[in-house]
Design a protein around this motif. Structure first.
Motif, PDB file in Angstrom:
ATOM      1  N   ILE A 142     -11.152   0.936 -10.067  1.00 17.17           N
ATOM      2  CA  ILE A 142     -10.150   1.970 -10.349  1.00 17.17           C
ATOM      3  C   ILE A 142      -9.384   2.353  -9.091  1.00 17.17           C
ATOM      4  CG2 ILE A 142     -11.375   2.913 -12.341  1.00 17.17           C
ATOM      5  CD1 ILE A 142     -12.384   5.173 -10.524  1.00 17.17           C
ATOM      6  N   SER A 143      -9.726   1.746  -7.955  1.00 17.57           N
ATOM      7  CA  SER A 143      -9.039   2.044  -6.695  1.00 17.57           C
ATOM      8  C   SER A 143      -8.004   0.962  -6.398  1.00 17.57           C
ATOM      9  CB  SER A 143     -10.050   2.112  -5.546  1.00 17.57           C
ATOM     10  OG  SER A 143     -10.761   0.889  -5.440  1.00 17.57           O
ATOM     11  N   PRO A 144      -6.923   1.299  -5.688  1.00 14.96           N
ATOM     12  CA  PRO A 144      -5.922   0.286  -5.346  1.00 14.96           C
ATOM     13  C   PRO A 144      -6.464  -0.714  -4.333  1.00 14.96           C
ATOM     14  CG  PRO A 144      -5.431   2.348  -4.231  1.00 14.96           C
ATOM     15  CD  PRO A 144      -6.553   2.636  -5.189  1.00 14.96           C
ATOM     16  N   THR A 145      -5.976  -1.938  -4.405  1.00 13.62           N
ATOM     17  CA  THR A 145      -6.371  -2.970  -3.452  1.00 13.62           C
ATOM     18  C   THR A 145      -5.545  -2.846  -2.173  1.00 13.62           C
ATOM     19  OG1 THR A 145      -4.741  -4.551  -4.268  1.00 13.62           O
ATOM     20  CG2 THR A 145      -6.897  -4.529  -5.363  1.00 13.62           C
ATOM     21  N   ASN A 146      -5.974  -3.558  -1.133  1.00 12.35           N
ATOM     22  CA  ASN A 146      -5.199  -3.576   0.115  1.00 12.35           C
ATOM     23  C   ASN A 146      -3.778  -4.072  -0.123  1.00 12.35           C
ATOM     24  OD1 ASN A 146      -7.279  -2.665   1.814  1.00 12.35           O
ATOM     25  ND2 ASN A 146      -8.097  -4.718   2.080  1.00 12.35           N
ATOM     26  N   SER A 147      -3.635  -5.100  -0.943  1.00 11.65           N
ATOM     27  CA  SER A 147      -2.299  -5.653  -1.186  1.00 11.65           C
ATOM     28  C   SER A 147      -1.425  -4.669  -1.961  1.00 11.65           C
ATOM     29  CB  SER A 147      -2.398  -6.982  -1.938  1.00 11.65           C
ATOM     30  OG  SER A 147      -3.075  -6.832  -3.168  1.00 11.65           O
ATOM     31  N   MET A 148      -2.016  -3.908  -2.866  1.00  9.66           N
ATOM     32  CA  MET A 148      -1.255  -2.889  -3.592  1.00  9.66           C
ATOM     33  C   MET A 148      -0.790  -1.787  -2.644  1.00  9.66           C
ATOM     34  SD  MET A 148      -3.706  -2.662  -6.965  1.00  9.66           S
ATOM     35  CE  MET A 148      -2.903  -1.233  -7.666  1.00  9.66           C
ATOM     36  N   GLU A 149      -1.667  -1.384  -1.736  1.00  9.21           N
ATOM     37  CA  GLU A 149      -1.305  -0.351  -0.768  1.00  9.21           C
ATOM     38  C   GLU A 149      -0.190  -0.839   0.154  1.00  9.21           C
ATOM     39  OE1 GLU A 149      -5.094   0.325   0.989  1.00  9.21           O
ATOM     40  OE2 GLU A 149      -5.711   1.806  -0.505  1.00  9.21           O
ATOM     41  N   LYS A 151       2.058  -3.134  -0.540  1.00 12.54           N
ATOM     42  CA  LYS A 151       3.294  -3.206  -1.323  1.00 12.54           C
ATOM     43  C   LYS A 151       3.925  -1.831  -1.486  1.00 12.54           C
ATOM     44  CE  LYS A 151       5.133  -4.839  -5.750  1.00 12.54           C
ATOM     45  NZ  LYS A 151       4.791  -5.482  -7.054  1.00 12.54           N
ATOM     46  N   SER A 152       3.096  -0.812  -1.696  1.00  9.94           N
ATOM     47  CA  SER A 152       3.633   0.537  -1.884  1.00  9.94           C
ATOM     48  C   SER A 152       4.260   1.088  -0.608  1.00  9.94           C
ATOM     49  CB  SER A 152       2.532   1.482  -2.378  1.00  9.94           C
ATOM     50  OG  SER A 152       1.593   1.748  -1.353  1.00  9.94           O
ATOM     51  N   PHE A 153       3.833   0.554   0.541  1.00 10.77           N
ATOM     52  CA  PHE A 153       4.373   1.021   1.823  1.00 10.77           C
ATOM     53  C   PHE A 153       5.712   0.365   2.154  1.00 10.77           C
ATOM     54  CE2 PHE A 153       4.738   1.177   6.464  1.00 10.77           C
ATOM     55  CZ  PHE A 153       4.444   2.515   6.716  1.00 10.77           C
ATOM     56  N   THR A 154       6.052  -0.692   1.452  1.00  8.06           N
ATOM     57  CA  THR A 154       7.261  -1.462   1.767  1.00  8.06           C
ATOM     58  C   THR A 154       8.500  -0.583   1.874  1.00  8.06           C
ATOM     59  OG1 THR A 154       6.334  -3.368   0.602  1.00  8.06           O
ATOM     60  CG2 THR A 154       8.691  -3.412   1.038  1.00  8.06           C
ATOM     61  N   ARG A 155       8.622   0.395   0.990  1.00 13.53           N
ATOM     62  CA  ARG A 155       9.833   1.222   0.949  1.00 13.53           C
ATOM     63  C   ARG A 155      10.008   2.105   2.184  1.00 13.53           C
ATOM     64  NH1 ARG A 155       6.034   3.657  -2.332  1.00 13.53           N
ATOM     65  NH2 ARG A 155       5.784   5.939  -2.167  1.00 13.53           N
ATOM     66  N   PHE A 156       8.950   2.245   2.992  1.00 13.80           N
ATOM     67  CA  PHE A 156       9.044   3.096   4.181  1.00 13.80           C
ATOM     68  C   PHE A 156       9.426   2.324   5.445  1.00 13.80           C
ATOM     69  CE2 PHE A 156       5.828   5.283   1.505  1.00 13.80           C
ATOM     70  CZ  PHE A 156       6.546   6.442   1.258  1.00 13.80           C
ATOM     71  N   VAL A 157       9.367   1.001   5.382  1.00 10.55           N
ATOM     72  CA  VAL A 157       9.595   0.196   6.583  1.00 10.55           C
ATOM     73  C   VAL A 157      10.987   0.428   7.162  1.00 10.55           C
ATOM     74  CG1 VAL A 157       9.798  -2.150   7.477  1.00 10.55           C
ATOM     75  CG2 VAL A 157       7.921  -1.569   5.923  1.00 10.55           C
ATOM     76  N   GLU A 158      12.003   0.347   6.326  1.00  7.65           N
ATOM     77  CA  GLU A 158      13.376   0.517   6.821  1.00  7.65           C
ATOM     78  C   GLU A 158      13.670   1.945   7.267  1.00  7.65           C
ATOM     79  OE1 GLU A 158      17.965  -0.349   5.336  1.00  7.65           O
ATOM     80  OE2 GLU A 158      16.270  -1.305   4.326  1.00  7.65           O
ATOM     81  N   PRO A 159      13.326   2.976   6.470  1.00  9.58           N
ATOM     82  CA  PRO A 159      13.592   4.352   6.922  1.00  9.58           C
ATOM     83  C   PRO A 159      12.901   4.701   8.238  1.00  9.58           C
ATOM     84  CG  PRO A 159      13.122   4.329   4.579  1.00  9.58           C
ATOM     85  CD  PRO A 159      12.817   2.953   5.086  1.00  9.58           C
ATOM     86  N   ASP A 173     -14.764  -5.591   5.994  1.00  9.82           N
ATOM     87  CA  ASP A 173     -13.934  -6.213   4.958  1.00  9.82           C
ATOM     88  C   ASP A 173     -12.713  -5.374   4.606  1.00  9.82           C
ATOM     89  OD1 ASP A 173     -15.484  -8.718   3.962  1.00  9.82           O
ATOM     90  OD2 ASP A 173     -17.017  -7.172   4.132  1.00  9.82           O
ATOM     91  N   TRP A 174     -12.866  -4.059   4.634  1.00 12.32           N
ATOM     92  CA  TRP A 174     -11.720  -3.193   4.352  1.00 12.32           C
ATOM     93  C   TRP A 174     -10.683  -3.273   5.472  1.00 12.32           C
ATOM     94  CZ3 TRP A 174     -11.024   1.580   7.257  1.00 12.32           C
ATOM     95  CH2 TRP A 174      -9.810   2.203   6.953  1.00 12.32           C
ATOM     96  N   GLY A 175     -11.113  -3.049   6.716  1.00 12.88           N
ATOM     97  CA  GLY A 175     -10.177  -3.024   7.830  1.00 12.88           C
ATOM     98  C   GLY A 175      -9.474  -4.353   8.048  1.00 12.88           C
ATOM     99  N   LEU A 176     -10.239  -5.434   8.038  1.00 10.01           N
ATOM    100  CA  LEU A 176      -9.655  -6.754   8.249  1.00 10.01           C
ATOM    101  C   LEU A 176      -8.727  -7.133   7.098  1.00 10.01           C
ATOM    102  CD1 LEU A 176     -12.819  -8.620   9.584  1.00 10.01           C
ATOM    103  CD2 LEU A 176     -10.946  -7.638  10.920  1.00 10.01           C
ATOM    104  N   ALA A 180      -4.639  -7.782   7.272  1.00 10.82           N
ATOM    105  CA  ALA A 180      -4.069  -9.037   6.770  1.00 10.82           C
ATOM    106  C   ALA A 180      -2.959  -8.779   5.757  1.00 10.82           C
ATOM    107  CB  ALA A 180      -5.169  -9.892   6.148  1.00 10.82           C
ATOM    108  N   GLU A 181      -3.200  -7.869   4.811  1.00 14.79           N
ATOM    109  CA  GLU A 181      -2.215  -7.623   3.758  1.00 14.79           C
ATOM    110  C   GLU A 181      -0.996  -6.864   4.274  1.00 14.79           C
ATOM    111  OE1 GLU A 181      -2.137  -8.933   0.861  1.00 14.79           O
ATOM    112  OE2 GLU A 181      -4.102  -9.876   0.999  1.00 14.79           O
ATOM    113  N   PHE A 182      -1.210  -5.860   5.121  1.00 13.02           N
ATOM    114  CA  PHE A 182      -0.072  -5.138   5.695  1.00 13.02           C
ATOM    115  C   PHE A 182       0.706  -6.050   6.645  1.00 13.02           C
ATOM    116  CE2 PHE A 182      -1.918  -1.419   3.890  1.00 13.02           C
ATOM    117  CZ  PHE A 182      -0.917  -0.457   3.845  1.00 13.02           C
ATOM    118  N   GLY A 183      -0.027  -6.883   7.400  1.00 15.19           N
ATOM    119  CA  GLY A 183       0.644  -7.820   8.292  1.00 15.19           C
ATOM    120  C   GLY A 183       1.517  -8.801   7.529  1.00 15.19           C
ATOM    121  N   LYS A 184       1.011  -9.297   6.420  1.00 13.69           N
ATOM    122  CA  LYS A 184       1.780 -10.218   5.574  1.00 13.69           C
ATOM    123  C   LYS A 184       3.044  -9.549   5.054  1.00 13.69           C
ATOM    124  CE  LYS A 184       1.343 -12.766   1.209  1.00 13.69           C
ATOM    125  NZ  LYS A 184       0.425 -13.072   0.068  1.00 13.69           N
ATOM    126  N   MET A 185       2.909  -8.321   4.568  1.00 15.74           N
ATOM    127  CA  MET A 185       4.059  -7.593   4.047  1.00 15.74           C
ATOM    128  C   MET A 185       5.101  -7.353   5.130  1.00 15.74           C
ATOM    129  SD  MET A 185       5.424  -4.256   4.205  1.00 15.74           S
ATOM    130  CE  MET A 185       4.029  -3.190   4.584  1.00 15.74           C
TER     131      MET A 185
END
Length: 222
Positions: A142-149, A151-159, A173-176, A180-185
């Protein structure tokens, strides 16, 4: 609260082969959480929330007309203990389902036990993507995955005008997985990913990592 939690628990229980356990006067739910150790504060928050939910469900008639009984165990902020707790809850306490185990690393350690005994688990906070991509049919998240988190941050990159980033993450496993997922995004958005530094979950002194980060020319730290 009662309605949503009841639906979630019914969905999890429906996969359990332990129909005899559901036929008892109470329905047991194992709670596998870090009540002591480095992440004890968070584990106790989750456990207290589960207690509140169980009280509300029971006050409104219970689940399938039966009282919900929480069997709470401490995994001591340790993956080996988390697996041991899962086996104890299943074999000794005869729970038809459980929730846990807070950390992605603890949850991954528990997952082979779920497969072995065919008992489902509700994953409440663990965010490593591989928890639900490994093909374990007894895991419900029921919790969001790293990749979901990420993706949700994408809209803040430009501002935020992010151009170059460093990461300082917990070496688990959480931190790594998050790095990886934020780095990919970020790379997909044209952002330069510079240094990724690690720290232990129990660390209180991060002066070495911060000194390294201070010497880089990155404009943002994750």
């Amino acid at each position: 609260m009662k309605s949503s939690w009841s639906r979630i628990l019914l969905a999890v229980l429906s996969t359990s082969v332990g129909t005899g356990a559901i036929a008892q006067e109470t329905i047991k739910l194992g709670v596998n959480q870090p009540l002591t150790g480095v992440v004890a504060a968070s584990g106790n928050f989750v456990t207290n929330g589960a207690k509140i939910a169980a009280e509300e469900i029971n006050a409104k008639g219970g689940l399938l007309g039966k009282k919900l009984q929480l069997i709470i165990e401490d995994n001591k902020s340790n993956p080996t203990e988390a697996a041991n707790v899962a086996e104890k809850l299943i074999t000794r306490d005869k729970v038809p389902a459980m929730m846990g185990a807070w950390s992605s690393t603890y949850t991954l350690a528990v997952m082979p036990k779920l497969m072995e005994y065919k008992v489902p688990m509700l994953v409440e906070t663990s965010s490593a993507d591989k928890i639900t991509t490994m093909g374990n049919p007894y895991v419900f998240r029921i919790s969001p995955t790293n990749s979901m988190e990420a993706k949700s941050f994408t809209r803040f990159v430009e501002p935020l005008k992010i151009k170059k980033v460093d990461f300082l993450v917990v070496n688990n496993d959480w931190g790594l997985g998050a790095a990886a997922e934020f780095g990919k995004m970020l790379k997909e958005k044209g952002i330069t990913v510079n240094r990724t530094l690690h720290m232990d979950a129990a660390a209180q002194d991060m002066s070495s990592q911060l000194s390294t980060i201070k010497s880089t020319d990155s404009d943002t730290l994750f």
